[in-house]
Every structure is written in structure tokens, then in C-alpha cells.
Scaffold this active site. Structure first.
Site, PDB file in Angstrom:
ATOM      1  N   LEU A   1       0.672  -0.925  -0.505  1.00  0.00           N
ATOM      2  CA  LEU A   1      -0.725   0.121   0.020  1.00  0.00           C
ATOM      3  C   LEU A   1       1.153   0.973   0.176  1.00  0.00           C
ATOM      4  O   LEU A   1       2.200   1.228   0.932  1.00  0.00           O
ATOM      5  CB  LEU A   1      -1.112  -0.448   1.021  1.00  0.00           C
ATOM      6  N   ASP A   2       0.055   2.106  -1.002  1.00  0.00           N
ATOM      7  CA  ASP A   2       1.436   3.547  -0.651  1.00  0.00           C
ATOM      8  C   ASP A   2       1.391   3.749   0.732  1.00  0.00           C
ATOM      9  O   ASP A   2       0.599   3.904   1.145  1.00  0.00           O
ATOM     10  CB  ASP A   2       0.562   4.511  -1.029  1.00  0.00           C
ATOM     11  N   MET A   3       2.854   4.552   0.573  1.00  0.00           N
ATOM     12  CA  MET A   3       2.490   5.590   2.562  1.00  0.00           C
ATOM     13  C   MET A   3       1.828   5.652   3.263  1.00  0.00           C
ATOM     14  O   MET A   3       1.381   5.364   4.782  1.00  0.00           O
ATOM     15  CB  MET A   3       3.880   5.778   3.107  1.00  0.00           C
TER      16      MET A   3
ATOM     17  N   THR B   1      -1.383   5.237   2.169  1.00  0.00           N
ATOM     18  CA  THR B   1      -2.465   4.685   2.761  1.00  0.00           C
ATOM     19  C   THR B   1      -2.922   3.886   3.506  1.00  0.00           C
ATOM     20  O   THR B   1      -1.832   3.206   3.860  1.00  0.00           O
ATOM     21  CB  THR B   1      -3.059   4.346   1.381  1.00  0.00           C
TER      22      THR B   1
END
Length: 459
Positions: free
Chosen positions: A300-302, A304
Site C-alpha cells: 500500500l502507498d505510505m 494509505t
């Protein structure tokens, strides 16, 4: 007058903010208001500026006086010579200057090539090939000439041209437009005139470009592709605050499920999935403290938060990876978005976004909509709730998002793009506006257990 006095009793800080990650402070906002007022007083500029332009301010101090400098990226014909803005580092667009004369010669060669290749004048292939070789040689020579004349200063009084600065980078050569962004212009003028940089900020004016996502009057960091090598040199000797991302906090990693084969965790916003360049804790490093064999099956994106599954051995990892490749893993996200269009949504609205995405190599990690070179990206969406429905200000909408592909920043771009929902996710620092956090949550994860064959569902 290029130096504009700020009438304020705010005490200027001792160090300048980090231009690649910042929140505009009160001094920057005062300076921006001055630039906005000046632009609004010149309605003849509106048609050109409406197409979109980045502006920047640099709050500076000299002899106890606080003021600001203003700049715009690139060059604008009817703004050139307006002393409200700082001049370019190197003005190469003089009508009778070397650059314009040589550019005209190259354009003429190109015109001849196009004409001859269409069959006019019965010119031989050898002549055309010679002209193509000359066109390439002169174009490269002109680029070298141009970048050798962009001589940048730093706070120590040292000088380096752009060819030297970029020779130490993976690119090896300056990209088009290097040295013409707001930040290098502003720092260059400050150093030349003995002004101490205090605060820097850049904001967008006008419509968003077709590929990138820019919002009118939103603030943006300096571009990394062009400006990171340049500013890394120019800020030497300058007291600059640390990169806020290196000290960004995050919550606790929560364990959701664990057996002999897999672990499912709830990642907090602000925590990396895997170790990166920044010296931060990551989901993978935390899990590997207990079991060094653990591998994350996806990321996951940092910014998110939400569900991630990790494998305890190589065989499990490959099994789940194949499920991701075969698109049998089901993922759902919930997002709070802020629509640009009033009353754009109603509860129960749904649809599908099909916009191809590609990496913005000048602005990594940003992605752009690219119909020529992008990879197909598909997102299904449905409106779950609406907050402040009667207000045109700060309306917030909760969406359920189902990605059918797994492109980088897919949900963020599909929400923010004018070609998508035109509704940036709340708190998105790349495609919208900062808030307390990015309001994007990975709320549902479904896959087949590699050992038991059972369909696992987590929410």
C-alpha cells in the site's frame, strides 16, 4: 520593484523550509496574496495564465526588512520584463540572440527535410540523410550551449553550470526546462542581491494540464526531476530545515490474522510497506523482526492505511503472488473525496473509470494520465455517503472503490483527474491538498489460502 516589502510583525525563522515537502506558513501566505493581487490587477494576462502556470514566492530578509520575491516557471511573452517578477537565470530568448538565430536555422533544416521527404525538388536520399545528421548535431550543440550558460549560485558563493550539476545524476544531462522553474530563479536572485531566504512556496494558477493533475491556487513542492539536483547544489551553505518526511510519524501496526502460512495486518497511514530510501519503520521490517523469512505479497502507498497480507515462506508468497497476477484477489477501498464540481454526486451513484496511467519521470512518484504510453487502469466506484450536501464549500463524499488493475496511485489519480471523478481524495499531498492524513483505506481483502484452499475474507 522586484523586492516587495511585507508589512507584518511576524518574526522570520532562522532556517528556510524544505522546498520538496512543506506546508505554507503565514509569511508565505502573505506573499502569495501579494502575487494573486498583482495578477488580478492585470486582466490582459488571464487568457495566457488560464492555460496553467506555476508561480512561486520566496520570503527574504535584508537589513532587518522582510519582503518577498516572486517568479513563474518558464517564460511568458507578455510578462517578460515585468520587474514584479525576478528575471530568468539566463535569458536566451532575445530575438537577435544566438539561441534564437540557431533555433531558426535548425527549424529551416527541419522544414527542408519534411518538404524533400514528401517528394518536392527531387532531392537524393544522401542529401536528406546529411541534413538529418546536421540537424541532430546542431540541436545537441545548441542544448549544450544553453545549459552551459545556466550558471547557478549557492549560499557559499560557489558556481556550477547545469551541465556540471547533472553530470553527477543518473540522467547525466539536464532535462528540458531545467533551471527555469520558480525555485532556482528565486534563490539565484536572492544570492545575487544579498537577500537571506526565509520561506519558499509554489502554487498553481489556471487550468490543470491534460496529463498532470494541478488545481488552481493549490500549493506544490518543487519538482524533483528538474530541481532536486539544482537545489541540492544551490542550498549548500543555506540553513534549511530537515525533510519533514524523514520524521513523519505513524500509528501502530495491528495484527488481524496469523497462522502457520500467512499474516494479515492493518497498516497505519504514514508507515512504509517495505523499506525505502527514508530511514523509517516499515511493515516488512517490523514483521521480519519476528520472522526474517516473511515477505509482503503486495503493498500500500505510505499514506494509505488498511489490510496487507504477508507470507511466512517462499512457496506461500509465490502462491499469493500468482493470485494477484491472475486477478483473483479481491480488494476494496474506501475514500473520502472532495468534489471540484458542486452536487456532482448523489448516494447510490456508481460507474467505472478507464484511464491509462504512466509514471511522471520528472515528478516521481507521481503518475499521469497517458493515452499513448500508459498502462490500462480500471476502477469501479460507488457513492456511499455525502457530507455537507447542501454546501458548495468543503463538500465531502465517501466512495467505495474497487480496482480491477493494480497501477501505482491508480485510485488517487482516477479520483483526482478531471478526466476521472475530478474529486481528489481528502489529504492527498500529490494530487489534491494536504490534511491530517490521506483518507484512503484498504478496507476489504479476499484471497484463497495457499495451504487449505479456503477462501479468506478480511474486512
Amino acid at each position: 520593484m522586484t523586492f516587495h516589502i511585507l508589512h507584518t510583525d511576524i518574526t522570520p525563522p532562522e532556517s528556510m523550509n524544505y522546498p520538496f515537502c512543506y506546508e505554507p506558513d503565514s509569511l508565505s501566505l502573505l506573499a502569495v496574496e501579494g502575487v494573486k493581487s498583482y495578477i488580478l490587477a492585470h486582466p490582459d494576462w488571464f487568457p495566457v495564465l488560464q492555460e496553467g502556470k506555476m508561480f512561486g514566492v520566496l520570503v527574504v530578509e535584508k537589513n532587518g526588512k522582510i519582503g518577498y520575491l516572486a517568479a513563474y516557471s518558464g517564460q511568458i511573452d507578455n510578462l517578460e520584463g515585468d520587474d514584479f517578477f525576478v528575471p530568468p537565470v539566463f535569458d536566451y530568448l532575445q530575438p537577435d540572440g544566438y539561441f534564437k538565430r540557431e533555433e531558426a536555422e535548425i527549424t529551416h533544416i527541419n522544414y527542408n527535410i519534411i518538404r524533400w521527404e514528401s517528394g518536392e525538388d527531387n532531392v537524393s536520399i544522401d542529401v536528406i540523410d546529411n541534413q538529418k545528421t546536421e540537424r541532430k548535431s546542431r540541436s545537441q550543440a545548441l542544448q549544450h550551449w544553453l545549459f552551459s550558460h545556466f550558471v547557478m549560485l549557492n549560499a557559499n558563493g560557489e558556481k556550477r553550470n547545469l551541465l556540471d550539476i547533472f553530470s553527477d545524476t543518473p540522467l547525466k544531462f539536464p532535462p528540458s526546462g531545467a533551471g527555469e522553474c520558480c525555485a532556482p530563479k528565486l534563490l539565484q536572485y536572492a544570492y545575487l542581491n544579498g537577500l537571506r531566504p526565509v520561506r519558499i512556496a509554489e502554487f498553481w494558477w489556471g487550468d490543470s494540464p491534460k496529463k498532470e493533475i494541478r488545481h488552481h491556487l493549490h500549493f506544490y513542492p518543487a519538482c524533483r526531476g528538474r530541481c532536486l539536483p539544482i537545489l541540492s547544489f544551490m542550498m549548500q551553505g543555506l540553513n534549511v530545515e530537515d525533510d519533514p518526511q524523514r520524521t513523519y510519524g505513524h500509528g501502530e501496526l495491528k495484527m488481524i490474522y496469523e497462522d502457520d502460512h500467512i499474516i494479515v495486518v492493518d497498516k497505519p497511514s504514514g508507515m512504509l510497506s517495505v523499506p525505502g530510501k527514508l530511514s523509517r519503520t516499515s511493515v516488512q521490517s517490523l514483521l521480519q523482526e519476528k520472522n526474517p523469512d516473511i515477505l509482503l505479497c503486495h503493498r500500500l502507498d505510505m499514506d494509505t492505511s488498511g489490510l496487507i497480507v504477508a507470507a511466512k515462506n517462499e512457496a506461500t508468497y509465490k502462491h499469493i503472488q500468482k493470485q494477484f497476477l491472475d486477478r483473483t484477489v479481491k480488494k476494496r477501498y474506501r475514500a473520502i473525496v472532495i468534489p471540484k464540481d458542486t452536487n456532482r454526486f448523489h448516494i447510490g451513484d456508481k460507474g467505472t473509470i478507464d484511464l491509462p496511467l504512466a509514471s511522471d519521470y520528472m515528478e516521481r512518484p507521481c503518475q499521469i494520465v497517458d493515452f499513448e504510453n500508459g498502462k490500462r487502469a480500471i476502477t469501479e466506484w460507488r457513492v456511499e455517503s455525502i457530507i455537507n450536501n447542501q454546501s458548495s464549500i468543503n463538500q465531502e463524499v465517501t466512495l467505495l472503490l474497487i480496482p480491477h488493475t493494480g497501477r501505482t496511485h491508480q485510485l488517487r489519480v482516477h479520483c483526482a483527474s478531471p478526466l476521472g471523478l475530478n474529486s481528489p481524495i481528502k489529504g492527498d499531498p500529490l494530487y489534491g491538498q494536504r490534511a491530517d492524513r490521506l483518507h484512503l483505506y484498504a478496507v476489504y481483502l479476499e484471497f484463497t489460502h495457499p495451504a487449505t484452499g479456503e477462501r479468506m475474507r478480511f474486512q
